[in-house]
Design an enzyme around this catalytic site. Structure first.
Site, PDB file in Angstrom:
ATOM      1  N   LYS A 112       0.824  -1.205   0.000  1.00 12.71           N
ATOM      2  CA  LYS A 112       0.000   0.000   0.000  1.00 12.71           C
ATOM      3  C   LYS A 112       0.866   1.267   0.000  1.00 12.71           C
ATOM      4  O   LYS A 112       0.434   2.318  -0.451  1.00 12.71           O
ATOM      5  CB  LYS A 112      -0.926   0.023   1.213  1.00 12.71           C
ATOM      6  CG  LYS A 112      -1.830  -1.196   1.376  1.00 12.71           C
ATOM      7  CD  LYS A 112      -2.928  -1.232   0.338  1.00 12.71           C
ATOM      8  CE  LYS A 112      -4.018  -2.248   0.671  1.00 12.71           C
ATOM      9  NZ  LYS A 112      -3.575  -3.652   0.641  1.00 12.71           N
TER      10      LYS A 112
HETATM   11  C1  LIG Z   1      -4.157  -4.757   0.182  1.00 10.49           C
HETATM   12  C2  LIG Z   1      -3.310  -5.971   0.087  1.00 10.49           C
HETATM   13  C3  LIG Z   1      -3.570  -6.964  -0.880  1.00 10.49           C
HETATM   14  C4  LIG Z   1      -4.730  -6.891  -1.830  1.00 10.49           C
HETATM   15  O1  LIG Z   1      -4.562  -5.876  -2.790  1.00 10.49           O
HETATM   16  P1  LIG Z   1      -5.820  -5.308  -3.591  1.00 10.49           P
HETATM   17  O2  LIG Z   1      -5.284  -4.199  -4.409  1.00 10.49           O
HETATM   18  O3  LIG Z   1      -6.804  -4.857  -2.565  1.00 10.49           O
HETATM   19  O4  LIG Z   1      -6.361  -6.437  -4.407  1.00 10.49           O
HETATM   20  C5  LIG Z   1      -2.711  -8.044  -0.944  1.00 10.49           C
HETATM   21  N1  LIG Z   1      -1.680  -8.173  -0.069  1.00 10.49           N
HETATM   22  C6  LIG Z   1      -1.419  -7.250   0.873  1.00 10.49           C
HETATM   23  C7  LIG Z   1      -0.296  -7.461   1.808  1.00 10.49           C
HETATM   24  C8  LIG Z   1      -2.228  -6.124   0.985  1.00 10.49           C
HETATM   25  O5  LIG Z   1      -1.950  -5.205   1.920  1.00 10.49           O
END
Ligand SMILES: *Cc1c(COP(=O)(O)O)cnc(C)c1O
Length: 495
Positions: A112
């Site tokens: 993120k």
């Molecule tokens: C948010 C997240 C995901 C999923 O990603 P999306 O874009 O919501 O599909 C996968 N792995 C981790 C560690 C995340 O923080």
């Protein structure tokens, strides 16, 4: 000519990129999508020698056409700096026969950060551009990682406040501590008695509340979103797929023009949608492999064309993917409906009212680039353990879902293309599940006692983000029921 953005639920109104970033969600509840996906206007050969920041500029300027070169470069350079523990920002690591694109080298050690370290800069630039004088209130629901990354990104950014809601008991201990210890006078964190979907629906309802919007406006506040529904989150994520392909080329792992597959551990469908956009920009990607954990709504959707969220919500060891309503899928639905906002709005209404919708056979045909897969908890743990035993590499639980699905896809399809796995979190973040997968003897250990052990068995340095929370004070203790989120927001903002 500016690239404009449509709402997925209203064909009429268009927004510029900066307006779309400011709003987060369109007035009609739809998501903003670019009218078309722009092509890269540099060659792969040129991209090969570019830094992450240079690549980011080449990709983002195609989408955010109302930002000046100076503004965009300022945003990029403020985001992708020494907050990351590596100069390359997103390193590519060969693990066995796959390539892990490590997206967890930012401030909160999950992917993120790739988008949330730049979003505050895009947002404050967009506010200036549109002569916004109200204070921007960022409202975010999190399944764990977004919350901390957004808090870190927005903490003490002038002209902003941020309120984060997370499901109590639905995030790891380290994730929770990361959030409740967040510094910054403009930050608030609230634990919800409910799951992530409750928190997300609550935030959406607040956004759609016109009365509240008026009250806030009088107090000189305006909401915006840091959730992955914001186009300002999505666009920066396209960058690392372009960057990864160029690096594979530079390292002579692939030949010019060679197609690769990409496997993405998926929850809200933002990360994999960014890979789809990268493909449409011209990156030679063949299959986009959507990896789910046991909450396999998306796997079922790709197999049957039916999206059905009426099922048990399972808490897994990959909590950031414990999601039954993948918000960003709406953007894909709108696209495969031929950018038909009305058709999309109908399907979304069915989802809201009945929890299920079915796409048409014509729409299904347009999903040929996608492949769905899922991994059980046991498969995920086995992938972590076997990979560690064979290569010494330790991956986190979310990445393991993707690695497991990628291996299964290869075996079952016979597709021998090289595969990129989006590695979305540091193993330190989900340390208890990761260490227990490697050896059952760690099952009863406290998360904090495992930190040094992981460092020693993997030969990796303990990330700064983990060191910091070992001794930090708890600053946020608010809790509330999922149906009281609006009241809590008003209380925090004193309106
Ligand atoms: C948010 C997240 C995901 C999923 O990603 P999306 O874009 O919501 O599909 C996968 N792995 C981790 C560690 C995340 O923080």
């Amino acid at each position: 000519m500016n690239l404009l953005y449509n709402s997925t639920r209203n064909g009429e109104k268009k927004a510029t990129a900066s307006e779309a970033i400011l709003k987060g969600l369109a007035d009609d509840g739809g998501l903003f999508v670019p009218e078309y996906i722009p092509k890269l206007n540099v060659t792969m050969d040129e991209l090969k020698s570019m830094s992450y920041q240079e690549t980011a500029f080449e990709v983002m300027k195609q989408f955010l056409t109302d930002f000046t070169e100076e503004e965009l470069k300022h945003c990029i350079n403020s985001a992708y700096d020494s907050k990351f523990d590596t100069e390359v920002i997103a390193p590519l690591v060969k693990v066995g026969d796959t390539y892990h694109l490590e997206l967890f080298h930012g401030a909160t050690i999950a992917f993120k950060d790739m988008a949330l370290s730049i979003l505050p800069h895009l947002l404050t630039t967009a506010a200036k551009k549109n002569r916004v004088t109200k204070e921007i209130v960022i409202l975010t629901a999190t399944s764990g990682d977004t919350g901390k990354a957004a808090l870190a990104g927005f903490a003490d950014v002038p002209g902003t406040k941020i309120i984060v809601f997370y499901p109590k008991g639905g995030v790891s201990r380290i994730q929770e501590l990361q959030m409740v210890t967040q510094k910054g006078d403009n930050t608030s964190v609230v634990a919800i008695h409910g799951n992530f979907d409750n928190a997300q629906s609550g935030v959406k309802a607040i956004f759609e509340d016109k009365e509240l919007e008026k009250e806030l406006a009088e107090a000189r506040y305006q909401f915006s979103s840091a959730n992955s529904i914001n186009i300002g989150r999505l666009v920066p994520q396209v960058v690392y797929y372009v960057y990864a392909y160029a690096k594979l080329l530079e390292n002579e792992e692939i030949a010019p023009g060679e197609e690769i597959n990409v496997t993405v551990p998926t929850g809200n469908f933002g990360n994999i949608l960014a890979a789809y956009y990268a493909k449409q920009m011209g990156v030679p990607i063949a299959k986009l492999i959507c990896a789910s954990n046991e909450n396999k709504v998306l796997f079922d959707f790709f197999r049957t064309g039916v999206y059905d969220k009426n099922r048990e919500f399972i808490l897994t060891s990959s909590p950031s993917m414990d999601i039954l309503i993948s918000s960003n899928l709406e953007r894909l639905i709108y696209t495969i409906a031929g950018q038909d906002a009305q058709k999309n709005a109908e399907l979304m209404a069915e989802l809201r009212e009945k929890g299920v919708y079915e796409i048409t056979p014509e729409m299904r045909e347009k999903l040929a680039d996608f492949e769905g897969g899922f991994a059980t908890e046991a498969e995920c743990a086995e992938t972590i353990r076997k990979t560690y035993e064979r290569t010494g590499y330790v991956m986190d639980t979310h990445t393991a879902v993707a690695a497991s699905v990628c291996a299964k896809y290869r075996r079952d399809s016979g597709d021998g293309r090289k595969c990129l796995v989006a590695s979305t979190a540091s193993p330190y973040k989900f340390i208890h599940s990761v260490m227990t997968a490697i050896d059952e003897k760690y099952a009863s250990a406290d998360e904090f006692s495992l930190i040094d052990e992981l460092s020693s068995i993997s030969g990796t340095a303990i990330p700064k983000a983990v060191e910091e929370i070992r001794n930090a004070d708890i600053r946020h203790r608010r809790e509330c029921d999922a149906d009281c989120m609006k009241e809590i927001v008003k209380e925090i903002l004193s309106v």
